[in-house]
Design a protein around this motif. Structure first.
Motif, PDB file in Angstrom:
ATOM      1  N   GLU A   6       0.831  -1.198   0.000  1.00  0.00           N
ATOM      2  CA  GLU A   6       0.000   0.000   0.000  1.00  0.00           C
ATOM      3  C   GLU A   6       0.873   1.257   0.000  1.00  0.00           C
ATOM      4  O   GLU A   6       0.592   2.211  -0.728  1.00  0.00           O
ATOM      5  CB  GLU A   6      -0.922   0.023   1.221  1.00  0.00           C
ATOM      6  CG  GLU A   6      -2.049  -0.982   1.164  1.00  0.00           C
ATOM      7  CD  GLU A   6      -2.876  -0.969   2.437  1.00  0.00           C
ATOM      8  OE1 GLU A   6      -2.917   0.075   3.126  1.00  0.00           O
ATOM      9  OE2 GLU A   6      -3.465  -2.019   2.748  1.00  0.00           O
ATOM     10  N   ASP A   9       2.450   1.689  -3.413  1.00  0.00           N
ATOM     11  CA  ASP A   9       1.457   2.198  -4.366  1.00  0.00           C
ATOM     12  C   ASP A   9       1.229   3.690  -4.166  1.00  0.00           C
ATOM     13  O   ASP A   9       1.148   4.451  -5.141  1.00  0.00           O
ATOM     14  CB  ASP A   9       0.134   1.438  -4.221  1.00  0.00           C
ATOM     15  CG  ASP A   9       0.225   0.010  -4.733  1.00  0.00           C
ATOM     16  OD1 ASP A   9       1.177  -0.306  -5.491  1.00  0.00           O
ATOM     17  OD2 ASP A   9      -0.649  -0.797  -4.368  1.00  0.00           O
ATOM     18  N   MET A  10       1.158   4.118  -2.905  1.00  0.00           N
ATOM     19  CA  MET A  10       0.983   5.547  -2.623  1.00  0.00           C
ATOM     20  C   MET A  10       2.172   6.342  -3.140  1.00  0.00           C
ATOM     21  O   MET A  10       2.001   7.400  -3.755  1.00  0.00           O
ATOM     22  CB  MET A  10       0.802   5.764  -1.116  1.00  0.00           C
ATOM     23  CG  MET A  10      -0.535   5.306  -0.582  1.00  0.00           C
ATOM     24  SD  MET A  10      -0.654   5.335   1.229  1.00  0.00           S
ATOM     25  CE  MET A  10      -0.144   6.991   1.623  1.00  0.00           C
ATOM     26  N   ARG A  12       4.311   5.531  -5.522  1.00  0.00           N
ATOM     27  CA  ARG A  12       4.332   5.526  -6.992  1.00  0.00           C
ATOM     28  C   ARG A  12       3.305   6.483  -7.574  1.00  0.00           C
ATOM     29  O   ARG A  12       3.555   7.126  -8.594  1.00  0.00           O
ATOM     30  CB  ARG A  12       4.077   4.107  -7.497  1.00  0.00           C
ATOM     31  CG  ARG A  12       5.260   3.181  -7.270  1.00  0.00           C
ATOM     32  CD  ARG A  12       4.960   1.758  -7.735  1.00  0.00           C
ATOM     33  NE  ARG A  12       6.085   0.897  -7.471  1.00  0.00           N
ATOM     34  CZ  ARG A  12       6.028  -0.240  -6.792  1.00  0.00           C
ATOM     35  NH1 ARG A  12       4.868  -0.682  -6.324  1.00  0.00           N
ATOM     36  NH2 ARG A  12       7.109  -0.957  -6.593  1.00  0.00           N
ATOM     37  N   ASN A  13       2.140   6.593  -6.941  1.00  0.00           N
ATOM     38  CA  ASN A  13       1.117   7.528  -7.403  1.00  0.00           C
ATOM     39  C   ASN A  13       1.524   8.974  -7.148  1.00  0.00           C
ATOM     40  O   ASN A  13       1.294   9.846  -7.974  1.00  0.00           O
ATOM     41  CB  ASN A  13      -0.226   7.240  -6.714  1.00  0.00           C
ATOM     42  CG  ASN A  13      -0.869   5.975  -7.233  1.00  0.00           C
ATOM     43  OD1 ASN A  13      -0.615   5.545  -8.363  1.00  0.00           O
ATOM     44  ND2 ASN A  13      -1.687   5.355  -6.414  1.00  0.00           N
ATOM     45  N   GLU A  14       2.128   9.215  -5.990  1.00  0.00           N
ATOM     46  CA  GLU A  14       2.521  10.577  -5.614  1.00  0.00           C
ATOM     47  C   GLU A  14       3.733  11.069  -6.412  1.00  0.00           C
ATOM     48  O   GLU A  14       3.840  12.246  -6.722  1.00  0.00           O
ATOM     49  CB  GLU A  14       2.823  10.613  -4.106  1.00  0.00           C
ATOM     50  CG  GLU A  14       3.084  11.984  -3.554  1.00  0.00           C
ATOM     51  CD  GLU A  14       1.847  12.861  -3.490  1.00  0.00           C
ATOM     52  OE1 GLU A  14       2.021  14.094  -3.509  1.00  0.00           O
ATOM     53  OE2 GLU A  14       0.721  12.332  -3.437  1.00  0.00           O
ATOM     54  N   PRO A  16       5.282   9.755  -9.670  1.00  0.00           N
ATOM     55  CA  PRO A  16       5.309   8.822 -10.805  1.00  0.00           C
ATOM     56  C   PRO A  16       6.626   8.813 -11.584  1.00  0.00           C
ATOM     57  O   PRO A  16       6.912   7.842 -12.285  1.00  0.00           O
ATOM     58  CB  PRO A  16       4.158   9.311 -11.695  1.00  0.00           C
ATOM     59  CG  PRO A  16       3.925  10.726 -11.294  1.00  0.00           C
ATOM     60  CD  PRO A  16       4.310  10.827  -9.857  1.00  0.00           C
TER      61      PRO A  16
END
Length: 170
Positions: A6, A9-10, A12-14, A16
């Motif tokens: 998790e 993923d956070m 990588r989203n924040e 990129p």
């Protein structure tokens, strides 16, 4: 390790444009040899009893000239502390937990010198927010204030945590 996924993923989203990877730091993974400009180890080094093994594997991942940034507990006194604990409810169990080891700054400097690694900085990590004491989880850290109103970090192991930010260069 779901929680780790998790967080990845956070991240990588924040961010990129950055590359984030998860791996077992106790194993030398040839796939990551000299792959990164920066490696961070946040609250990681103190978990393991074999400080040189973990450090070697972290540095193995760095490109020449790369930096290792560590947040962890380091003792200003020339004493390495290795802690084992268990909860009272498990008093007849012979399994002890670890994760709160405190390697001395001197040992860090000796290790680095023996491997040709530069210690760029060792800076106290100061907390400017209150961390709440969790009565149901006495191992989780919280802050208290000293007589001058400065915060320090402690936990139910009765450890005053000498947290620092260390920057090393390969």
């Amino acid at each position: 390790f779901e929680y780790d996924d998790e967080l990845l993923d956070m991240a990588r989203n924040e961010f990129p444009d950055l590359k984030f990877e998860k791996d077992d730091i106790t194993v030398r993974n040839e796939e990551w040899a000299e792959s990164f400009d920066i490696v961070t180890a946040l609250g990681l080094v103190c978990i393991f009893d074999d400080f040189p093994l973990v450090m070697d594997n972290l540095l193995f991942r760095l490109k020449e000239g790369g930096r290792l940034i560590i947040h962890g507990m380091f003792n200003d006194y020339d004493v390495d502390v290795f802690i084992k604990y268990k909860r009272s409810k498990d008093s007849f169990d012979n399994h002890y937990e670890n994760g709160w080891n405190i390697v001395s700054v001197e040992s860090l400097r000796n290790y680095s010198s023996s491997r040709g690694i530069k210690v760029l900085s060792v800076t106290d990590f100061l907390v400017d927010v209150d961390l709440e004491k969790k009565t149901n989880d006495p191992i989780r850290s919280w802050t208290e204030k000293d007589s001058r109103g400065r915060r320090f970090i402690t936990n139910g192991l009765c450890i005053l945590q000498p947290q620092k930010i260390v920057v090393l260069q390969k």
